[in-house]
Design an enzyme around this catalytic site. Structure first.
Site, PDB file in Angstrom:
ATOM      1  N   THR A  90       0.840  -1.203   0.000  1.00  0.00           N
ATOM      2  CA  THR A  90       0.000   0.000   0.000  1.00  0.00           C
ATOM      3  C   THR A  90       0.873   1.251   0.000  1.00  0.00           C
ATOM      4  OG1 THR A  90      -1.731  -1.193   1.185  1.00  0.00           O
ATOM      5  CG2 THR A  90      -1.822   1.211   1.277  1.00  0.00           C
ATOM      6  N   SER A 123       4.930  -6.514  -2.588  1.00  0.00           N
ATOM      7  CA  SER A 123       4.742  -6.724  -1.153  1.00  0.00           C
ATOM      8  C   SER A 123       5.248  -8.105  -0.768  1.00  0.00           C
ATOM      9  CB  SER A 123       3.249  -6.595  -0.834  1.00  0.00           C
ATOM     10  OG  SER A 123       3.031  -6.787   0.533  1.00  0.00           O
ATOM     11  N   THR A 157      14.295   4.683  10.008  1.00  0.00           N
ATOM     12  CA  THR A 157      15.232   3.572  10.220  1.00  0.00           C
ATOM     13  C   THR A 157      14.656   2.301   9.610  1.00  0.00           C
ATOM     14  OG1 THR A 157      15.996   4.618  12.235  1.00  0.00           O
ATOM     15  CG2 THR A 157      16.488   2.264  11.991  1.00  0.00           C
ATOM     16  N   CYS A 199     -20.763  -9.329   3.919  1.00  0.00           N
ATOM     17  CA  CYS A 199     -21.927  -8.737   4.567  1.00  0.00           C
ATOM     18  C   CYS A 199     -21.478  -7.487   5.313  1.00  0.00           C
ATOM     19  CB  CYS A 199     -22.550  -9.740   5.520  1.00  0.00           C
ATOM     20  SG  CYS A 199     -24.176  -9.221   6.019  1.00  0.00           S
TER      21      CYS A 199
HETATM   22  N1  PLP Z   1      -2.503  -4.271  -4.219  1.00  0.00           N
HETATM   23  C1  PLP Z   1      -2.950  -5.523  -4.446  1.00  0.00           C
HETATM   24  C2  PLP Z   1      -3.283  -5.920  -5.853  1.00  0.00           C
HETATM   25  C3  PLP Z   1      -3.099  -6.420  -3.395  1.00  0.00           C
HETATM   26  O1  PLP Z   1      -3.557  -7.639  -3.631  1.00  0.00           O
HETATM   27  C4  PLP Z   1      -2.751  -5.994  -2.087  1.00  0.00           C
HETATM   28  C5  PLP Z   1      -2.939  -6.905  -0.932  1.00  0.00           C
HETATM   29  O2  PLP Z   1      -3.944  -7.599  -0.840  1.00  0.00           O
HETATM   30  C6  PLP Z   1      -2.278  -4.699  -1.888  1.00  0.00           C
HETATM   31  C7  PLP Z   1      -2.172  -3.863  -2.979  1.00  0.00           C
HETATM   32  C8  PLP Z   1      -1.870  -4.199  -0.535  1.00  0.00           C
HETATM   33  O3  PLP Z   1      -0.624  -4.731  -0.152  1.00  0.00           O
HETATM   34  P1  PLP Z   1      -0.167  -4.660   1.380  1.00  0.00           P
HETATM   35  O4  PLP Z   1      -1.036  -5.599   2.127  1.00  0.00           O
HETATM   36  O5  PLP Z   1       1.261  -5.091   1.398  1.00  0.00           O
HETATM   37  O6  PLP Z   1      -0.324  -3.255   1.811  1.00  0.00           O
END
Ligand code: PLP
Length: 399
Positions: A80, A206, A244, A332
């Site tokens: 993210t 990630s 850091t 939900c």
């Molecule tokens: N983008 C995509 C396509 C993802 O599948 C995910 C995680 O599910 C993310 C971004 C977010 O990554 P992170 O969990 O490392 O922040």
């Protein structure tokens, strides 16, 4: 907790797009950096320099997986952050460019960020997809204006696995002289990536999607692209990400990248074969099941299926009772069933979207997992269908 959640029974983990099991080799490599090697990598003495060297090695390993140069890798706290940082940088580089182009099927790490930018007065164009989840590249090209700062498009969709033609998009962006960022968080480690043959400006990944730990990611920034940091402070990461370093996690991401590089060719075909046997098996055993998304341009590990006549959150609970972990395409929220924005963008009918489940395979899955899933799913779906009031006239199911 892991498998102990169901005493005496192993879980069947088919949710590798949500997160993956930490590779034991990765854990082994990171542990000394939580205990023995606690020095600060910015410190001038040997005890600090040893840690710096470990980060350098991690950078080389991530670069090897991406086919780029180590200097093009910036370590971050997660996928993210990498996505946010790339878009933020593009908007800062030229304050006159206040427009972002994105797609309707992005992960919230991009989608909600772009929504927030729109609320703050930036312009945003959201390009749609067709029924198979594919982009119209002419529409994307036409969305780019002289005010566009960045085009941000995911490489692989986390829900359907559909792959976008990122190099073609990168070429369009280059022709139009705008920056192109891709969220490759579901791509890296699953299909080969060679950034030195591509013209992307930046790419996010990630660690926890490739058998590394949660809470660490990386941003590739092409060496010819200017970059403005999101995190401001110290000069870590060559002044591209202050703070850091999360040393143990960076070391772990490096090892995960090395393992992924070594495993990619063989695992890619093994995982694909498992996914295909699973998908064919389910389609044979469960009538009125549909595959969501383009089946050709797709990640080798993902299968998104709709089982007519069920609600996916009920199926999730039923599978859970049998130790099968996967994702529901609808959740939900506030008392009503909210369907996936990805399936909505694909114009999947609401009842089919509410009945969608995502199964995603990984390196630690086995053929026995496929066998187990092929036992659990047909029986569970048949039971759910029999319980559904709209299916009262159907044959009672035997489970
Ligand atoms: N983008 C995509 C396509 C993802 O599948 C995910 C995680 O599910 C993310 C971004 C977010 O990554 P992170 O969990 O490392 O922040």
């Amino acid at each position: 907790m892991a498998a102990a959640m169901i005493p005496g029974e192993q879980i069947v983990y088919l949710d590798n797009n949500a997160t993956t099991q930490l590779d034991p080799a990765v854990l082994e490599e990171m542990l000394p950096f939580l205990t023995q090697y606690y020095g600060n990598p910015s410190s001038g003495y040997l005890f600090g320099r040893q840690v710096r060297q470990a980060i350098d090695l991690a950078r080389e390993r991530v670069a090897a997986l991406l086919g780029c140069e180590p200097g093009e890798i910036v370590f971050t706290s997660c996928g993210t952050e990498s996505n946010n940082a790339a878009v933020n940088s593009a908007l800062q580089l030229d304050p006159n460019r206040r427009h972002v182009v994105t797609t309707a099927v992005e992960h919230s790490a991009t989608r909600v960020h772009c929504d927030t930018l729109a609320k703050r007065g930036f312009a945003r164009t959201v390009v749609g997809v067709d029924g198979e989840g594919n982009l119209d590249l002419d529409e994307l090209e036409n969305a780019i204006t002289p005010q566009t700062a960045v085009v941000t498009v995911m490489w692989a969709n986390n829900e359907t696995g559909v792959l976008f033609p990122v190099q073609e998009i990168a070429e369009i962006a280059r022709r139009k002289r705008v920056l192109f960022h891709t969220d490759a968080i579901q791509t890296v480690g699953k299909i080969p990536v060679r950034l030195r043959d591509m013209t992307l400006n930046s790419l996010a990944l990630s660690a926890h999607k490739l058998h590394g730990p949660k809470g660490v990611g990386a941003l590739y920034v092409n060496k010819r692209s200017a970059f403005k940091p999101l995190m401001i402070g110290g000069s870590q990461e060559n002044s591209r990400r202050a703070g850091t370093e999360n040393v143990a996690s960076i070391v772990a991401l490096g090892k995960a990248a090395e393992c992924a590089t070594a495993a990619l060719a063989e695992e890619n075909s093994r995982v694909r074969a498992m996914r295909d046997r699973f998908e064919t098996g389910v389609l044979e055993r469960v009538p009125e099941t549909f595959v969501n998304g383009d089946r050709t341009a797709r990640l080798p590990n993902t299968s998104n299926l709709s089982f007519t006549g069920i609600e996916s959150d009920a199926a999730l609970m039923m599978f859970d009772r049998h130790g099968l972990c996967c994702s529901a395409g609808s959740a939900c929220r506030t008392g009503s069933l909210e369907t996936s924005h990805v399936l909505r963008a694909m114009n999947v009918p609401p009842d089919r979207a509410r009945a969608s489940m995502r199964f995603s395979f990984g390196r630690f899955n086995t053929e026995a997992d496929v066998d187990k899933a092929l036992e659990i799913i047909p029986a569970a779906i048949s039971k759910l269908r029999a319980m559904s009031p709209s299916n009262a006239s159907r044959e009672p199911a035997s489970v």
